[in-house]
Design a protein around this motif. Structure first.
Motif, PDB file in Angstrom:
ATOM      1  N   TYR A 188       0.859  -1.239  -0.026  1.00  0.00           N
ATOM      2  CA  TYR A 188      -0.075   0.036   0.046  1.00  0.00           C
ATOM      3  C   TYR A 188       0.777   1.180  -0.076  1.00  0.00           C
ATOM      4  O   TYR A 188       0.267   2.396   0.511  1.00  0.00           O
ATOM      5  CB  TYR A 188      -1.123  -0.129   1.196  1.00  0.00           C
ATOM      6  CG  TYR A 188      -1.947  -1.175   1.040  1.00  0.00           C
ATOM      7  CD1 TYR A 188      -2.886  -1.128  -0.031  1.00  0.00           C
ATOM      8  CD2 TYR A 188      -1.825  -2.188   2.081  1.00  0.00           C
ATOM      9  CE1 TYR A 188      -3.840  -2.220  -0.166  1.00  0.00           C
ATOM     10  CE2 TYR A 188      -2.537  -3.624   1.802  1.00  0.00           C
ATOM     11  CZ  TYR A 188      -3.703  -3.486   0.866  1.00  0.00           C
ATOM     12  OH  TYR A 188      -4.438  -4.464   0.589  1.00  0.00           O
ATOM     13  N   SER A 228      -6.851  -3.920  -3.094  1.00  0.00           N
ATOM     14  CA  SER A 228      -6.536  -5.089  -2.424  1.00  0.00           C
ATOM     15  C   SER A 228      -6.294  -6.324  -3.209  1.00  0.00           C
ATOM     16  O   SER A 228      -5.143  -6.819  -3.056  1.00  0.00           O
ATOM     17  CB  SER A 228      -7.498  -5.217  -1.017  1.00  0.00           C
ATOM     18  OG  SER A 228      -7.167  -6.415  -0.610  1.00  0.00           O
ATOM     19  N   LEU A 275      -4.952  -8.582   8.358  1.00  0.00           N
ATOM     20  CA  LEU A 275      -5.033  -7.893   9.617  1.00  0.00           C
ATOM     21  C   LEU A 275      -5.634  -8.690  10.623  1.00  0.00           C
ATOM     22  O   LEU A 275      -5.458  -8.647  12.030  1.00  0.00           O
ATOM     23  CB  LEU A 275      -5.391  -6.750   9.652  1.00  0.00           C
ATOM     24  CG  LEU A 275      -4.372  -5.508   8.836  1.00  0.00           C
ATOM     25  CD1 LEU A 275      -5.030  -4.168   8.856  1.00  0.00           C
ATOM     26  CD2 LEU A 275      -3.197  -5.583   9.475  1.00  0.00           C
ATOM     27  N   THR A 327      -5.688 -10.699   0.755  1.00  0.00           N
ATOM     28  CA  THR A 327      -6.674 -11.576   1.018  1.00  0.00           C
ATOM     29  C   THR A 327      -7.933 -11.057   1.887  1.00  0.00           C
ATOM     30  O   THR A 327      -9.197 -11.835   1.671  1.00  0.00           O
ATOM     31  CB  THR A 327      -6.329 -12.913   1.416  1.00  0.00           C
ATOM     32  OG1 THR A 327      -5.781 -12.364   2.802  1.00  0.00           O
ATOM     33  CG2 THR A 327      -5.463 -13.699   0.871  1.00  0.00           C
ATOM     34  N   GLY A 328      -7.473  -9.742   2.331  1.00  0.00           N
ATOM     35  CA  GLY A 328      -8.557  -9.040   3.463  1.00  0.00           C
ATOM     36  C   GLY A 328      -8.553  -9.803   4.756  1.00  0.00           C
ATOM     37  O   GLY A 328      -9.317  -9.422   5.463  1.00  0.00           O
TER      38      GLY A 328
HETATM   39  P1  ADP Z   1      -5.263  -7.231   2.491  1.00  0.00           P
HETATM   40  O1  ADP Z   1      -4.886  -8.614   2.403  1.00  0.00           O
HETATM   41  O2  ADP Z   1      -6.406  -6.596   1.621  1.00  0.00           O
HETATM   42  O3  ADP Z   1      -4.197  -6.280   2.721  1.00  0.00           O
HETATM   43  P2  ADP Z   1      -5.398  -6.824   5.539  1.00  0.00           P
HETATM   44  O4  ADP Z   1      -6.200  -7.371   6.484  1.00  0.00           O
HETATM   45  O5  ADP Z   1      -3.923  -7.135   5.471  1.00  0.00           O
HETATM   46  O6  ADP Z   1      -6.342  -7.359   4.009  1.00  0.00           O
HETATM   47  O7  ADP Z   1      -5.568  -5.325   5.430  1.00  0.00           O
HETATM   48  C1  ADP Z   1      -7.072  -4.881   5.256  1.00  0.00           C
HETATM   49  C2  ADP Z   1      -7.011  -3.456   4.556  1.00  0.00           C
HETATM   50  O8  ADP Z   1      -6.371  -2.445   5.436  1.00  0.00           O
HETATM   51  C3  ADP Z   1      -6.459  -3.541   3.361  1.00  0.00           C
HETATM   52  O9  ADP Z   1      -7.220  -3.879   2.473  1.00  0.00           O
HETATM   53  C4  ADP Z   1      -6.061  -1.919   3.224  1.00  0.00           C
HETATM   54  O10 ADP Z   1      -7.151  -1.427   2.604  1.00  0.00           O
HETATM   55  C5  ADP Z   1      -5.783  -1.344   4.453  1.00  0.00           C
HETATM   56  N1  ADP Z   1      -4.422  -1.549   4.921  1.00  0.00           N
HETATM   57  C6  ADP Z   1      -3.569  -2.318   5.780  1.00  0.00           C
HETATM   58  N2  ADP Z   1      -2.149  -2.063   5.591  1.00  0.00           N
HETATM   59  C7  ADP Z   1      -2.318  -0.873   4.948  1.00  0.00           C
HETATM   60  C8  ADP Z   1      -1.228   0.210   5.046  1.00  0.00           C
HETATM   61  N3  ADP Z   1       0.041  -0.082   5.445  1.00  0.00           N
HETATM   62  N4  ADP Z   1      -1.540   1.392   4.502  1.00  0.00           N
HETATM   63  C9  ADP Z   1      -2.797   1.615   4.100  1.00  0.00           C
HETATM   64  N5  ADP Z   1      -3.835   0.696   4.123  1.00  0.00           N
HETATM   65  C10 ADP Z   1      -3.469  -0.560   4.797  1.00  0.00           C
END
Ligand code: ADP
Length: 441
Positions: free
Chosen positions: A332, A381, A391, A387-388
């Motif tokens: 990102y 994403s 986190l 994968t969503g």
């Molecule tokens: P993904 O697999 O979509 O990255 P995550 O659960 O890792 O799923 O993250 C959820 C969402 O949080 C991401 O889709 C993104 O929109 C946002 N996100 C995560 N990390 C960052 C970051 N470092 N900067 C900006 N947005 C982020």
């Protein structure tokens, strides 16, 4: 009212003494009748003092409310107080009775505990659910629910969250402690066996479905590879095949993340903690991150990592959480941006932080980022191979280490994802050898 009674008393005594003095003079007894009157007056007071003392001994005796003078007033006030105390006692008695009747009718086990967590009172549900008897009153609750986790929960006195326990082989309990009054506690115990069973079924279903889907998907992926090598470079099937391979890869990543989540959600009491060097682990992660970064046009990496920070835990879990945060920063942050990875000893533990100069996150999304499949920009994403679930995995891993993910972000400027691992999980003290501001583009 007191001043009126008092005035009346003084006037009566004064009047009586004056009359006695005059009578004494007329009868030729000079002032002799006055001391006689005073003695009678004193005896009258002594008599009433005795009455009050007797009444205080046995307050059931009625007081002569029609007594004249100051004593009439005193009797009236005493009687009034007795009446109030009696009605207050009755009200408290009624309330206590209502409380007991309602808690007795509660389907949840309810136990009143004193400051030392000894049983004071319990309802019928407590007897049925926990097998506690009336004769157990006075015993510490930990004697009846023998569980080290309950002991720790009561000692820690952090009662905001309920405690879930397995009580006997087939019963799962949720315990809530509500402090009230002067260091009294209400312990509410609920049988959550059914809920636990449904939750377990949900977890098993996701884990089994993911597991079952993995094998046919691997076969499909293998077949796609074969097809790809079988067709010529100019074939018009190349593009759709590449798309299918990409989607297959995405599905595989989702299944893998779902399996990781299922594993994290089920308790692993038997898992032996290993000694995991976070420093060494981060080297592997950074290698991966650099490879991914190169594909996206490159970033500047800044590392501030202390050597020799080791954790007692599960390598797989710690790897998943730290690598997700680093890989998200890569995904990102636009090419050419800065990514800072920090691992440091801080008072009370070790802190891990990933800061990027990406697009940042609007404040309304922050609280929901760790929800499953929550994405700010779904298209972005997916495009970035997310994968969503990343986190969400991080959150679950950190919960196992009594830690939580801290996210701070400034839209347009970048984000910081961080967590602190408490001292009790660390293995040895760190030595500060820093590869600071090492740049890789
Ligand atoms: P993904 O697999 O979509 O990255 P995550 O659960 O890792 O799923 O993250 C959820 C969402 O949080 C991401 O889709 C993104 O929109 C946002 N996100 C995560 N990390 C960052 C970051 N470092 N900067 C900006 N947005 C982020």
């Amino acid at each position: 009212m007191l001043s009126k009674a008092w005035r009346e008393e003084l006037w009566s005594v004064g009047g009586l003494l004056a009359v006695l003095w005059l009578l004494g003079l007329q009868a030729g007894l000079s002032g002799w009748l006055v001391p006689v009157g005073l003695i009678v007056y004193l005896l009258w007071h002594l008599y009433h003092l005795l009455r009050v003392a007797r009444w205080l001994d046995r307050s059931s005796k009625r007081l002569p409310l029609n007594t004249p003078g100051i004593w009439g007033y005193v009797y009236y006030r005493l009687e009034e107080r007795r009446r109030k105390a009696k009605s207050g006692k009755k009200r408290i008695g009624r309330l206590l009775k209502e409380f007991k009747t309602s808690t007795r009718a509660l389907p949840d086990a309810t136990i009143v505990l004193n400051r030392d967590f000894h049983i004071q009172w319990l309802n019928k549900a407590a007897k049925n659910l926990l097998g506690v008897r009336k004769t157990d009153a006075g015993q510490p609750i930990t004697n009846l629910i023998r569980h080290p986790e309950l002991q720790q929960y009561l000692v820690a006195k952090e009662f905001e969250k309920p405690l879930y326990l397995q009580f006997r082989v087939d019963i799962h309990l949720s315990l809530r402690v509500v402090p009230y009054g002067k260091q009294q506690y209400l312990l509410l115990v609920r049988d959550v066996t059914e809920l636990h069973r449904i939750e377990q079924m949900r977890r098993d279903f996701i884990a089994n479905a993911s597991h079952e889907l993995r094998t046919p998907l691997s076969v499909l992926q293998g077949s796609l590879e074969q097809l790809e090598t079988g067709i010529g470079d100019t074939s018009e099937l190349r593009k759709p095949l590449a798309r299918m391979k990409r989607q297959g890869q995405r599905m595989m990543s989702i299944l893998q993340d779902l399996l990781t989540l299922a594993r994290l959600e089920s308790r692993h009491e038997g898992d032996q903690p290993q000694s995991v060097s976070l420093t060494v682990m981060l080297e592997d992660i950074m290698e991966e991150a650099r490879a991914a970064s190169e594909q996206l046009g490159g970033h500047r990496f800044h590392l501030d990592i202390e050597e020799q920070i080791s954790v007692s835990g599960q390598r797989e879990d710690l790897y998943a959480s730290t690598s997700n945060l680093v890989m998200n920063a890569v995904r990102y942050t636009p090419a050419g941006g800065d990514i800072t990875v920090m691992l440091k000893r801080v008072p009370g533990g070790a802190r891990f932080e990933v800061t990027d100069t990406g697009a940042g996150i609007q404040p309304q999304h922050l609280a929901r980022l760790t929800e499953r499949f929550y994405r700010i920009d779904t298209g972005r994403s997916r495009e970035a191979g997310g994968t969503g679930l990343g986190l969400s995995i991080v959150k679950h891993v950190l919960e196992r280490y009594d830690s939580r993910l801290e996210i701070s972000s400034q839209p347009g400027a970048g984000s910081t994802f961080a967590f602190t691992l408490a001292e009790k999980y660390l293995e040895e003290s760190g030595q500060r050898v820093v590869s600071s501001a090492r740049e890789v583009s």
